[in-house]
Every structure is written in structure tokens, then in C-alpha cells.
Design a protein around this motif. Structure first.
Motif, mmCIF file in Angstrom:
data_model
loop_
_atom_site.group_PDB
_atom_site.id
_atom_site.type_symbol
_atom_site.label_atom_id
_atom_site.label_comp_id
_atom_site.label_asym_id
_atom_site.label_seq_id
_atom_site.Cartn_x
_atom_site.Cartn_y
_atom_site.Cartn_z
ATOM 1 N N LYS A 92 0.533 4.893 5.006
ATOM 2 C CA LYS A 92 0.935 3.703 3.994
ATOM 3 C C LYS A 92 2.212 3.096 4.026
ATOM 4 N N ARG A 93 3.022 3.604 5.281
ATOM 5 C CA ARG A 93 4.362 3.039 5.607
ATOM 6 C C ARG A 93 2.886 1.947 6.887
ATOM 7 N N VAL A 94 1.927 1.646 7.305
ATOM 8 C CA VAL A 94 1.572 0.788 8.321
ATOM 9 C C VAL A 94 0.608 0.037 7.295
ATOM 10 N N ARG A 95 0.596 -1.914 7.884
ATOM 11 C CA ARG A 95 -0.103 -2.550 7.259
ATOM 12 C C ARG A 95 -0.694 -3.146 7.865
ATOM 13 N N ARG A 96 -1.892 -3.459 7.003
ATOM 14 C CA ARG A 96 -3.441 -3.662 7.511
ATOM 15 C C ARG A 96 -3.638 -5.469 7.368
ATOM 16 N N ILE A 97 -4.203 -6.258 7.851
ATOM 17 C CA ILE A 97 -3.952 -7.532 8.111
ATOM 18 C C ILE A 97 -5.388 -7.765 8.071
ATOM 19 N N VAL A 98 -6.232 -8.531 6.992
ATOM 20 C CA VAL A 98 -7.671 -9.178 6.979
ATOM 21 C C VAL A 98 -7.628 -10.604 6.591
#
Length: 150
Positions: A92-98
Motif C-alpha cells: 500500500k506504500r507504493v502508488r500505481r498510475i494509469v
């Protein structure tokens, strides 16, 4: 020391690169401006669309910029509904972008214009010339990366 003939050739290359880049960015810049965006937004859209679910830290590495430099344009894109940022399923600390559908459409329009421009510029050039041009640009980026690492 660079001899005079080589210097003349290199100066010609600098001018060609300058004017070529100006032509390459002119129409996308106008499209972006109509949306209240700029080249930083375009670069983010391009790489997020090419690498769906890229993490913010991966994007920073690809663009070779700081978290501070990406924060505002990434936030602008999110607020405008052009990208979504969500937590990674495992960490949850990693943010993913689309890109959203609207973001993908804008990126497609911007990149499509640039591909058409390149297609016209490459008209009449054989495949080897096109590959060589790409090779030179990649080598230029690598030389820049090496200089940055020093």
C-alpha cells in the motif's frame, strides 16, 4: 580539440536538432495549452500510457526527475481525470498510475501528431536511415546519462 570541418558539421547537427525539436513539439504544445497543460504533463501521460500501472518511483526513474518535479503535473493530471493513482495491491506504500480513457485519448492525439510528423520526415528514407537516426538519439541520451552520473 575539434577540427573546423567537424565543428561545422556538429553545429549543423545542433541547429537541426533545435529546429527539429521545435517542429516536433509545436502542435502538441498548442493542444496541451488548450487543456491548460504543458510538456511535463505530456511526458508523464506518454510514459504512464506506455507502462500502465507504473509506480511513481518507476516514473521518476524513467523521467530522471525528482519527486518534487513530478508532484504538481501528476496532481494536475489526476485532478483533470487524465490519470488515476491508486495503491499497489501488495504494498500500500507504493502508488500505481494509469491513464483514464480521457487521458489515453489525449495521449493518443498528442503522440499521433508526433508520429505523423516523423512519418512525413522519414518519407523517402530507407529503413536503415530511420534505425540510424533512432540509434543516434539513443546514444545521445546515453552520453547524457553518463555525464550525469559523473
Amino acid at each position: 580539440m575539434i577540427d573546423e570541418d567537424r565543428e561545422s558539421d556538429l553545429r549543423g547537427c545542433i541547429e537541426a536538432l533545435y529546429f527539429g525539436y521545435r517542429a516536433f513539439t509545436a502542435l502538441p504544445d498548442r493542444i496541451l495549452a488548450a487543456h491548460g497543460l504543458n510538456r511535463a504533463h505530456h511526458r508523464i501521460l506518454y510514459f504512464v500510457h506506455r507502462q500502465p500501472d507504473i509506480s511513481v518511483s518507476e516514473l521518476l526513474a524513467v523521467l530522471a526527475i525528482s519527486k518534487q518535479a513530478v508532484h504538481r503535473p501528476l496532481r494536475d493530471l489526476e485532478v483533470r481525470g487524465l490519470v488515476e493513482i491508486k495503491p499497489d495491491a501488495q504494498d500500500k506504500r507504493v502508488r500505481r498510475i494509469v491513464t483514464t480513457n480521457e487521458g489515453a485519448a489525449l495521449e493518443g492525439r498528442l503522440t499521433g501528431e508526433q508520429m505523423q510528423l516523423l512519418e512525413r520526415a522519414f518519407e523517402g528514407a530507407d529503413d536503415a536511415a530511420v534505425r540510424n537516426w533512432g540509434d543516434i538519439l539513443r546514444r545521445l541520451a546515453e552520453v547524457d546519462d553518463e555525464a550525469t552520473d559523473e
